[in-house]
Design a protein around this motif. Structure first.
Motif, PDB file in Angstrom:
ATOM      1  N   GLN A  88       0.811  -1.127  -0.110  1.00  0.00           N
ATOM      2  CA  GLN A  88       0.049  -0.037   0.146  1.00  0.00           C
ATOM      3  C   GLN A  88       0.929   1.302  -0.045  1.00  0.00           C
ATOM      4  O   GLN A  88       1.818   1.412   0.783  1.00  0.00           O
ATOM      5  CB  GLN A  88      -0.938  -0.003   1.389  1.00  0.00           C
ATOM      6  CG  GLN A  88      -2.216  -1.003   1.173  1.00  0.00           C
ATOM      7  CD  GLN A  88      -2.945  -0.831   0.056  1.00  0.00           C
ATOM      8  OE1 GLN A  88      -3.322   0.078  -0.221  1.00  0.00           O
ATOM      9  NE2 GLN A  88      -2.914  -1.886  -0.763  1.00  0.00           N
ATOM     10  N   MET A 136      -5.628  -6.349  -2.124  1.00  0.00           N
ATOM     11  CA  MET A 136      -5.895  -4.776  -2.413  1.00  0.00           C
ATOM     12  C   MET A 136      -4.788  -4.568  -3.266  1.00  0.00           C
ATOM     13  O   MET A 136      -3.568  -4.874  -3.258  1.00  0.00           O
ATOM     14  CB  MET A 136      -5.605  -3.974  -1.034  1.00  0.00           C
ATOM     15  CG  MET A 136      -6.313  -4.152   0.195  1.00  0.00           C
ATOM     16  SD  MET A 136      -5.913  -3.271   1.452  1.00  0.00           S
ATOM     17  CE  MET A 136      -6.948  -3.670   2.840  1.00  0.00           C
ATOM     18  N   HIS A 154      -5.396   1.321  -2.761  1.00  0.00           N
ATOM     19  CA  HIS A 154      -6.587   0.967  -2.216  1.00  0.00           C
ATOM     20  C   HIS A 154      -6.635   2.293  -1.012  1.00  0.00           C
ATOM     21  O   HIS A 154      -7.485   2.827  -0.938  1.00  0.00           O
ATOM     22  CB  HIS A 154      -6.712  -0.273  -1.717  1.00  0.00           C
ATOM     23  CG  HIS A 154      -8.004  -0.669  -1.339  1.00  0.00           C
ATOM     24  ND1 HIS A 154      -9.267  -0.563  -1.962  1.00  0.00           N
ATOM     25  CD2 HIS A 154      -8.435  -0.963   0.164  1.00  0.00           C
ATOM     26  CE1 HIS A 154     -10.148  -0.888  -1.144  1.00  0.00           C
ATOM     27  NE2 HIS A 154      -9.783  -1.229  -0.090  1.00  0.00           N
ATOM     28  N   ASP A 208      -6.566   5.806  -1.827  1.00  0.00           N
ATOM     29  CA  ASP A 208      -7.732   6.371  -2.614  1.00  0.00           C
ATOM     30  C   ASP A 208      -8.976   6.485  -1.608  1.00  0.00           C
ATOM     31  O   ASP A 208      -9.567   7.586  -1.721  1.00  0.00           O
ATOM     32  CB  ASP A 208      -8.110   5.147  -3.764  1.00  0.00           C
ATOM     33  CG  ASP A 208      -6.992   5.351  -4.787  1.00  0.00           C
ATOM     34  OD1 ASP A 208      -6.176   6.375  -4.806  1.00  0.00           O
ATOM     35  OD2 ASP A 208      -6.985   4.519  -5.979  1.00  0.00           O
ATOM     36  N   ARG A 211     -16.443   1.715  -3.608  1.00  0.00           N
ATOM     37  CA  ARG A 211     -16.026   1.733  -5.031  1.00  0.00           C
ATOM     38  C   ARG A 211     -16.132   0.324  -5.738  1.00  0.00           C
ATOM     39  O   ARG A 211     -16.346  -0.535  -4.874  1.00  0.00           O
ATOM     40  CB  ARG A 211     -14.388   1.894  -4.697  1.00  0.00           C
ATOM     41  CG  ARG A 211     -13.799   1.832  -6.119  1.00  0.00           C
ATOM     42  CD  ARG A 211     -11.908   2.272  -5.816  1.00  0.00           C
ATOM     43  NE  ARG A 211     -11.410   3.379  -6.572  1.00  0.00           N
ATOM     44  CZ  ARG A 211     -10.352   3.693  -6.557  1.00  0.00           C
ATOM     45  NH1 ARG A 211      -9.565   2.994  -5.824  1.00  0.00           N
ATOM     46  NH2 ARG A 211      -9.708   4.521  -7.094  1.00  0.00           N
ATOM     47  N   MET A 217     -15.358  -2.826  -7.672  1.00  0.00           N
ATOM     48  CA  MET A 217     -14.215  -3.881  -7.686  1.00  0.00           C
ATOM     49  C   MET A 217     -14.370  -4.838  -8.766  1.00  0.00           C
ATOM     50  O   MET A 217     -15.274  -5.192  -9.488  1.00  0.00           O
ATOM     51  CB  MET A 217     -14.391  -4.762  -6.079  1.00  0.00           C
ATOM     52  CG  MET A 217     -15.396  -5.834  -5.961  1.00  0.00           C
ATOM     53  SD  MET A 217     -15.321  -6.323  -4.364  1.00  0.00           S
ATOM     54  CE  MET A 217     -16.698  -7.562  -4.461  1.00  0.00           C
ATOM     55  N   ARG A 227     -15.290  -3.545  -0.527  1.00  0.00           N
ATOM     56  CA  ARG A 227     -15.326  -2.338  -1.213  1.00  0.00           C
ATOM     57  C   ARG A 227     -15.864  -1.001  -0.676  1.00  0.00           C
ATOM     58  O   ARG A 227     -16.204  -0.289  -1.253  1.00  0.00           O
ATOM     59  CB  ARG A 227     -15.967  -2.667  -2.620  1.00  0.00           C
ATOM     60  CG  ARG A 227     -17.384  -3.040  -2.567  1.00  0.00           C
ATOM     61  CD  ARG A 227     -18.121  -2.933  -3.899  1.00  0.00           C
ATOM     62  NE  ARG A 227     -18.772  -4.102  -3.985  1.00  0.00           N
ATOM     63  CZ  ARG A 227     -19.852  -4.015  -5.270  1.00  0.00           C
ATOM     64  NH1 ARG A 227     -19.737  -2.920  -6.025  1.00  0.00           N
ATOM     65  NH2 ARG A 227     -20.599  -4.905  -5.419  1.00  0.00           N
ATOM     66  N   SER A 257      -9.953  -0.954  -7.048  1.00  0.00           N
ATOM     67  CA  SER A 257      -8.488  -1.124  -6.364  1.00  0.00           C
ATOM     68  C   SER A 257      -8.606  -2.560  -5.450  1.00  0.00           C
ATOM     69  O   SER A 257      -7.941  -2.486  -4.433  1.00  0.00           O
ATOM     70  CB  SER A 257      -8.060   0.080  -5.498  1.00  0.00           C
ATOM     71  OG  SER A 257      -9.431   0.310  -4.497  1.00  0.00           O
ATOM     72  N   VAL A 258      -9.524  -3.281  -5.827  1.00  0.00           N
ATOM     73  CA  VAL A 258      -9.508  -4.725  -5.083  1.00  0.00           C
ATOM     74  C   VAL A 258      -9.989  -5.834  -6.003  1.00  0.00           C
ATOM     75  O   VAL A 258     -10.654  -5.512  -7.070  1.00  0.00           O
ATOM     76  CB  VAL A 258     -10.626  -4.658  -3.950  1.00  0.00           C
ATOM     77  CG1 VAL A 258     -10.962  -5.949  -3.440  1.00  0.00           C
ATOM     78  CG2 VAL A 258     -10.646  -3.699  -2.874  1.00  0.00           C
TER      79      VAL A 258
END
Length: 296
Positions: free
Chosen positions: A25, A92, A96, A99, A115, A117, A150, A195-196
């Motif tokens: 990350q 992730m 992730h 954001d 978000r 996914m 998410r 982002s997942v």
């Protein structure tokens, strides 16, 4: 700002992917709470070894079986304003946390940020599961926009809503999402691509078919029915249940399909419209929610 709670049960095979994605990350969560749920493999040892070199990580154990009990145990330790739950077999992508943190900062009055996914299926194919902040309760009832991986939620809100229900075994995020969205409509979308990556596995709580878990799914639906305060909300829930009945039929369990369909038709105020919902999903198997939006 954000803590991440991750329940883990017998996931020694998928932990390297999960833990590697946490390490990658670009902005680390304030706290990572890993909850071992009485694993019988090397999971707990792997978690403790990893956490020993990551000062923002905590490992605890929860002996009461079930993801809900493990998530609640982790939630009890959260001291940040926001919390995110994640699953131990998913991944992730590097931005992730960054954001989501940026979206929270950009929307100071919101209670939930979410978000889209990517779902990677057993055959290797991928589907994009869309998130929307338009008509959030409707969208969640039909599309589970608050799937565990998410979204992030204000810690105070999820505690006020009652956290995770430990007497249910399936559709846990669907049920919790309904309770959250009955308390707030202040939902915002995290901009940008997914982002997942969620991985569909044979060991997933949801399972590989609806009819094989009919009793447990219908128990979850029944648990939220008393919460539907308006006629429109009850219509939405009836329509979602008719889609479930159609899915039973598509899987070949016509007996379960007829039983559930007839239960709804006996009690709904809109039998014709509910029959249309059933027929559409029985024939096409997907994209019934836009029809429900027009009918209700």
């Amino acid at each position: 700002m954000i803590s991440v709670v991750i329940p883990v049960y017998n996931r020694q095979a998928t932990l390297p992917r999960l833990l590697g994605s946490l390490e990658a990350q670009t902005r680390q969560p304030d706290r990572i709470i890993l909850v071992d749920n009485a694993s019988t493999d090397a999971t707990l040892s792997i978690l403790r070894t990893w956490a020993s070199s990551h000062p923002n990580a905590t490992v605890i154990t929860e002996t009461t079986p079930g993801a809900s009990a493990a998530r609640n145990a982790g939630l009890a330790l959260v001291s940040t304003p926001w919390v995110m739950f994640f699953d131990s077999d998913d991944e992730m992508l590097p931005t992730h946390i960054a954001d989501f943190s940026a979206a929270i900062e950009a929307n100071p009055d919101t209670d939930i940020v979410g978000r889209s996914m990517i779902l990677r299926c057993l055959d290797g194919s991928e589907r994009k599961l869309w998130f929307t902040d338009r008509r959030p309760l409707f969208s969640h009832i039909f599309r589970t926009i608050l799937a565990t991986q998410r979204y992030a939620v204000r810690t105070e809100l999820i505690r006020r809503a009652g956290a995770w229900q430990t007497d249910l075994s399936i559709w846990l995020d669907w049920e919790l999402g309904i309770r959250l969205l009955l308390q707030t409509s202040r939902v915002a979308t995290v901009p940008g691509p997914p982002s997942v990556i969620a991985y569909h596995t044979r060991e997933s709580i949801t399972g590989l078919s609806y009819s094989s878990r009919a009793e447990a799914i219908e128990k979850t639906i029944a648990s939220v029915r008393p919460l539907m305060a308006t006629q429109k909300q009850r219509d939405w829930l009836d329509a979602r249940t008719m889609i479930l009945a159609a899915q039973y039929a598509r899987e070949g369990d016509n007996r379960a399909a007829e039983r559930l369909k007839n239960e709804i038709l006996k009690n709904t105020r809109s039998p014709l419209r509910q029959r249309i919902i059933y027929a559409h999903n029985r024939i096409f198997g997907r994209l019934t929610f836009p029809l429900a939006a027009m009918l209700f």
